[in-house]
Structures are given as C-alpha cells and as structure tokens.
Design a protein around this motif. Structure first.
Motif, PDB file in Angstrom:
ATOM      1  N   GLU A 291     -16.368 -44.339  25.156  1.00 46.33           N
ATOM      2  CA  GLU A 291     -16.483 -42.889  25.004  1.00 46.33           C
ATOM      3  C   GLU A 291     -15.195 -42.268  24.458  1.00 46.33           C
ATOM      4  N   GLY A 292     -15.341 -41.035  23.986  1.00 48.48           N
ATOM      5  CA  GLY A 292     -14.182 -40.241  23.592  1.00 48.48           C
ATOM      6  C   GLY A 292     -13.598 -40.569  22.235  1.00 48.48           C
ATOM      7  N   ILE A 293     -14.336 -41.294  21.375  1.00 48.36           N
ATOM      8  CA  ILE A 293     -13.811 -41.639  20.051  1.00 48.36           C
ATOM      9  C   ILE A 293     -13.790 -40.389  19.172  1.00 48.36           C
ATOM     10  N   VAL A 294     -12.611 -40.027  18.681  1.00 54.03           N
ATOM     11  CA  VAL A 294     -12.490 -38.827  17.855  1.00 54.03           C
ATOM     12  C   VAL A 294     -12.204 -39.133  16.389  1.00 54.03           C
ATOM     13  N   ALA A 295     -11.784 -40.354  16.079  1.00 45.47           N
ATOM     14  CA  ALA A 295     -11.521 -40.697  14.679  1.00 45.47           C
ATOM     15  C   ALA A 295     -11.358 -42.198  14.523  1.00 45.47           C
ATOM     16  N   LEU A 296     -11.679 -42.685  13.325  1.00 49.14           N
ATOM     17  CA  LEU A 296     -11.467 -44.085  12.968  1.00 49.14           C
ATOM     18  C   LEU A 296     -10.944 -44.145  11.543  1.00 49.14           C
ATOM     19  N   GLU A 297     -10.108 -45.139  11.263  1.00 50.67           N
ATOM     20  CA  GLU A 297      -9.548 -45.330   9.932  1.00 50.67           C
ATOM     21  C   GLU A 297      -9.477 -46.824   9.629  1.00 50.67           C
ATOM     22  N   LEU A 298      -9.597 -47.162   8.360  1.00 50.05           N
ATOM     23  CA  LEU A 298      -9.357 -48.540   7.939  1.00 50.05           C
ATOM     24  C   LEU A 298      -7.853 -48.787   8.000  1.00 50.05           C
ATOM     25  N   GLU A 299      -7.420 -49.578   8.978  1.00 49.77           N
ATOM     26  CA  GLU A 299      -5.993 -49.841   9.184  1.00 49.77           C
ATOM     27  C   GLU A 299      -5.446 -50.770   8.105  1.00 49.77           C
ATOM     28  N   ASN A 300      -6.179 -51.830   7.854  1.00 45.42           N
ATOM     29  CA  ASN A 300      -5.847 -52.781   6.796  1.00 45.42           C
ATOM     30  C   ASN A 300      -7.119 -53.542   6.453  1.00 45.42           C
ATOM     31  N   ASP A 301      -6.988 -54.610   5.716  1.00 49.28           N
ATOM     32  CA  ASP A 301      -8.146 -55.346   5.222  1.00 49.28           C
ATOM     33  C   ASP A 301      -9.025 -55.918   6.336  1.00 49.28           C
TER      34      ASP A 301
ATOM     35  N   GLN B  72     -20.582 -48.688  18.450  1.00 51.51           N
ATOM     36  CA  GLN B  72     -19.856 -47.521  18.935  1.00 51.51           C
ATOM     37  C   GLN B  72     -20.337 -46.252  18.228  1.00 51.51           C
ATOM     38  N   THR B  73     -20.070 -45.114  18.856  1.00 48.19           N
ATOM     39  CA  THR B  73     -20.484 -43.828  18.309  1.00 48.19           C
ATOM     40  C   THR B  73     -19.351 -42.822  18.444  1.00 48.19           C
ATOM     41  N   SER B  74     -19.044 -42.142  17.364  1.00 47.33           N
ATOM     42  CA  SER B  74     -18.025 -41.093  17.430  1.00 47.33           C
ATOM     43  C   SER B  74     -18.467 -39.984  18.383  1.00 47.33           C
TER      44      SER B  74
ATOM     45  N   ILE C 206       1.025 -28.901  12.978  1.00 48.12           N
ATOM     46  CA  ILE C 206      -0.123 -29.815  13.034  1.00 48.12           C
ATOM     47  C   ILE C 206       0.172 -30.995  13.949  1.00 48.12           C
ATOM     48  N   GLN C 207       1.380 -31.528  13.881  1.00 46.63           N
ATOM     49  CA  GLN C 207       1.723 -32.648  14.762  1.00 46.63           C
ATOM     50  C   GLN C 207       1.809 -32.196  16.222  1.00 46.63           C
ATOM     51  N   THR C 208       2.313 -31.001  16.455  1.00 43.36           N
ATOM     52  CA  THR C 208       2.461 -30.504  17.823  1.00 43.36           C
ATOM     53  C   THR C 208       1.123 -30.123  18.439  1.00 43.36           C
ATOM     54  N   ARG C 209       0.295 -29.408  17.686  1.00 44.50           N
ATOM     55  CA  ARG C 209      -1.013 -28.982  18.205  1.00 44.50           C
ATOM     56  C   ARG C 209      -1.992 -30.153  18.237  1.00 44.50           C
ATOM     57  N   ASP C 210      -1.760 -31.151  17.405  1.00 43.27           N
ATOM     58  CA  ASP C 210      -2.517 -32.407  17.377  1.00 43.27           C
ATOM     59  C   ASP C 210      -4.035 -32.194  17.368  1.00 43.27           C
ATOM     60  N   PRO C 211      -4.569 -31.523  16.352  1.00 45.14           N
ATOM     61  CA  PRO C 211      -6.015 -31.268  16.324  1.00 45.14           C
ATOM     62  C   PRO C 211      -6.830 -32.517  15.986  1.00 45.14           C
ATOM     63  N   ASP C 212      -8.040 -32.558  16.525  1.00 41.32           N
ATOM     64  CA  ASP C 212      -9.005 -33.577  16.109  1.00 41.32           C
ATOM     65  C   ASP C 212      -9.658 -33.163  14.796  1.00 41.32           C
ATOM     66  N   VAL C 213      -9.762 -31.847  14.597  1.00 40.98           N
ATOM     67  CA  VAL C 213     -10.438 -31.291  13.425  1.00 40.98           C
ATOM     68  C   VAL C 213      -9.579 -30.194  12.816  1.00 40.98           C
TER      69      VAL C 213
ATOM     70  N   LYS D  26     -13.554 -34.460  -1.618  1.00 42.10           N
ATOM     71  CA  LYS D  26     -13.565 -34.812  -0.198  1.00 42.10           C
ATOM     72  C   LYS D  26     -12.138 -35.068   0.273  1.00 42.10           C
ATOM     73  N   TRP D  27     -11.709 -34.320   1.277  1.00 41.19           N
ATOM     74  CA  TRP D  27     -10.360 -34.473   1.817  1.00 41.19           C
ATOM     75  C   TRP D  27     -10.405 -35.230   3.137  1.00 41.19           C
ATOM     76  N   GLU D  28      -9.423 -36.086   3.333  1.00 45.67           N
ATOM     77  CA  GLU D  28      -9.301 -36.827   4.582  1.00 45.67           C
ATOM     78  C   GLU D  28      -7.858 -36.772   5.069  1.00 45.67           C
ATOM     79  N   VAL D  29      -7.705 -36.700   6.379  1.00 45.20           N
ATOM     80  CA  VAL D  29      -6.394 -36.752   7.019  1.00 45.20           C
ATOM     81  C   VAL D  29      -6.454 -37.868   8.056  1.00 45.20           C
ATOM     82  N   PRO D  30      -5.565 -38.851   8.001  1.00 43.58           N
ATOM     83  CA  PRO D  30      -5.639 -39.988   8.924  1.00 43.58           C
ATOM     84  C   PRO D  30      -5.688 -39.567  10.393  1.00 43.58           C
ATOM     85  N   GLY D  31      -6.725 -40.023  11.082  1.00 43.40           N
ATOM     86  CA  GLY D  31      -6.857 -39.735  12.506  1.00 43.40           C
ATOM     87  C   GLY D  31      -7.437 -38.379  12.831  1.00 43.40           C
TER      88      GLY D  31
END
Length: 274
Positions: free
Chosen positions: A23-33, A133-135, A204-211, A263-268
C-alpha cells in the motif's frame, strides 16, 4: 465463476487492482535497465526502495523466439485466448532487442493489430502488472500531498505575448499552494528571476508534493519555467531523486479524436494539468 458473481468489494477485486497488498505507492520510475524505483508512504514517512524489473512480451505462439539469441524465459499461458505464452526478460534493453527481432521476423511492428506479440511501451505499467502492485492502493485522495503552481510573466513592450526565449521577458510571479492550506507568492519585484527559480527548487523539495498541478501547466507554465532556467543555467531540481522535469511528445485517444500534447514528468512525482 462470473465476475459479477464474485463476492468481493470493489477495491478488493484482484482483476482490477492487482494481487499485491503493498500500500501507499505514490510514484514509480525506471531506475536503470534492470530496476524500478518505487516511492511509497507508510506511517507518515516516505520510503524509497528499488525492485527488480522483469519486462514481458505476450506471444501468440511460444516458439516465436525460438531462434532469438538473447536471454529469455518462455512461460506458457493457460486458456484459449490469443496470447499463449509470456516471454520474460531480465532487462529493458533485452526486451527491446527482442521486439526488434520479432518485428523483423514477422514483418510486423508490435503496434500493428496483426502483430504476433503484444508489447507495452511503458516500463512502469509493465512492472505494476507483473508485480501485482497498484499505485495509491489503500490511500484516499486526501492522503496525497498536492502542490498547485501558476506563473505570471512580463512581455517586452510592442509584443503581444511573453516569450521565454526573449531575454528581456521574464517571470514576474510564481504562485504556490498545497492541500494543507499553505500558500505563497514569489514576486519578481522582490527577487531576480534566478533567485525566484532557486527558491522554487527549494520549496518543491521542502513541501515534497506527490503531485504538481496547475491550469494549462503542460503547455505554458512548465515550458516557460524550463526555458528561463536553461537561459540562466539553473537546474530545476524538482525530482525526489534531485533530477529535473523532462518532456516528451505524447498522445491521448478520446473516442475517435486523437490529442497530441507535451507530456511532462518529474522523477518521483506526478504532474497533472487541471
């Protein structure tokens, strides 16, 4: 047993929401290959972890990769539907090599309806399906930390619209708020534009938003901020890994209408156009 006869609550339906109870998954990213970076919330804290990534191809016949020289595991699928086997790979690079091999051997691109394989081009989508898993599982909308962003810009006299590539134009205000009720405005009358951009990074780093969300944020705010940051040589460190926003051409299909958009993406984090 028919789906409508299953005695399951909607959120517990594994066909829709997966079998993994993480539970609680808020983001996923391709870390490496070979790995996926996952961010999840637990007991009020943000947890970052790396999971192994095994991308897959659905095959109409198990022997389609019989002469493929790469490393692959073929798993037979039960039932009598179109795809009879699953090809499991150890890396994103390897599956793309296999995809090209199948395109050449079948003379059909994976995107063709007549292709003998099914390939999902989003590694995060693949990982969620394969891992069950489910976001946002176990979360409510109120559990998300959402940051709203809007900018105002100045245009040089004689021009109708502000242009981020024109040196004399600039950002004159950055308005920010989040779902906790916090809000602030960075004013150009108080700060230089580079100072505003650096302060935005810090917020942005201090407030640390999910969205991160905003009206027309894809086509104006983000592109303008990125262009001005590039002009000043300031990295936009918005990602949870310290990385910056990235953009690519994307497409949305709504009935018979196709909408192309940046399409814009921000890691995490997620970026949502209101």
């Amino acid at each position: 047993m028919a789906l409508n006869s299953m005695n399951l609550s909607f959120a517990q339906n594994q066909l829709l929401f997966g079998w993994n109870e993480n539970e609680g998954i808020v983001a996923l990213e391709l870390e490496n290959d070979r790995q996926i970076r996952l961010y999840r919330k637990a007991n009020g804290a943000l947890i970052s972890e790396v999971q192994p990534f095994h991308p897959v191809l659905w095959l109409q016949e198990a022997d389609l990769l019989e002469d493929f020289k790469g490393e692959v595991e073929i798993v037979p699928l039960s039932g009598a539907l179109t795809y009879r086997a699953l090809a499991v790979f150890n890396s994103w690079k390897e599956i793309n090599v296999a995809k090209k091999y199948l395109a050449k051997s079948s003379r059909r691109l994976p995107s063709d309806k007549s292709s003998p394989c099914l390939f999902l081009s989003d590694p995060v989508h693949q990982h969620l399906l394969a891992s069950g898993q489910t976001s946002f599982r176990g979360m409510t909308f109120a559990d998300l930390n959402r940051l709203q962003l809007d900018i105002e810009t100045y245009s040089l006299a004689g021009f109708e619209f502000s242009n981020p590539q024109r040196e004399q134009d600039r950002i004159i205000a950055i308005a920010l708020s989040d779902c906790s009720g916090w809000e602030t405005v960075l004013w150009g009358k108080d700060m230089t534009e580079p100072e505003m951009l650096e302060q935005l990074n810090e917020i942005i780093q201090t407030r640390d938003p999910d969205v991160i969300e905003g009206h027309n944020i894809y086509k104006f705010d983000l592109s303008y901020l990125k262009a001005r940051a590039d002009l000043h040589g300031i990295p936009l460190k918005w990602g949870r890994n310290g990385g910056g926003p990235r953009v690519y051409d994307s497409r949305l299909q709504v009935a018979e209408r196709t909408i192309d958009y940046p399409k814009w993406e921000v890691p995490g984090r997620h970026v949502v156009k209101a």
